[in-house]
Design an enzyme around this catalytic site. Structure first.
Site, PDB file in Angstrom:
ATOM      1  N   CYS A  10       0.834  -1.200   0.000  1.00  0.00           N
ATOM      2  CA  CYS A  10       0.000   0.000   0.000  1.00  0.00           C
ATOM      3  C   CYS A  10       0.879   1.264   0.000  1.00  0.00           C
ATOM      4  CB  CYS A  10      -0.923   0.007   1.216  1.00  0.00           C
ATOM      5  SG  CYS A  10      -0.057   0.187   2.784  1.00  0.00           S
ATOM      6  N   CYS A  13       2.924   1.669   3.148  1.00  0.00           N
ATOM      7  CA  CYS A  13       4.032   0.713   3.196  1.00  0.00           C
ATOM      8  C   CYS A  13       5.203   1.225   2.359  1.00  0.00           C
ATOM      9  CB  CYS A  13       3.579  -0.655   2.686  1.00  0.00           C
ATOM     10  SG  CYS A  13       2.233  -1.376   3.649  1.00  0.00           S
TER      11      CYS A  13
END
Length: 80
Positions: A10, A13
């Protein structure tokens, strides 16, 4: 030092991965940085919320993207 960024890919991340690279560069330390996207491996650390930062097998942060300065403090804990 081995650093693992746990997350499924994501935006947060990816942001943690980039911030961690910057923190390591600014600290002058050598570290192996690895992205871990395998959900089974992430669950193996007991992490319930990503992204997470693992340093030498110990979960240090989870569920947020800290500042580069905060990351440097976390990475240097116990290393002086």
């Amino acid at each position: 030092m081995k650093i693992e960024i746990l997350g499924t890919g994501c935006t947060k991340c990816k942001a943690l991965f980039e911030a961690t690279k910057e923190a390591v560069a600014q600290s002058g330390k050598f570290a192996q940085i690895e992205k871990v996207e395998d959900i089974q491996k992430i669950m193996g650390y007991g992490v319930m919320s990503t992204p997470a930062l693992v340093v030498d097998g110990v979960v240090k942060l989870s569920g947020k993207v800290p500042s580069v300065d905060e990351l440097k403090r976390v990475l240097l804990e116990g290393k002086e």
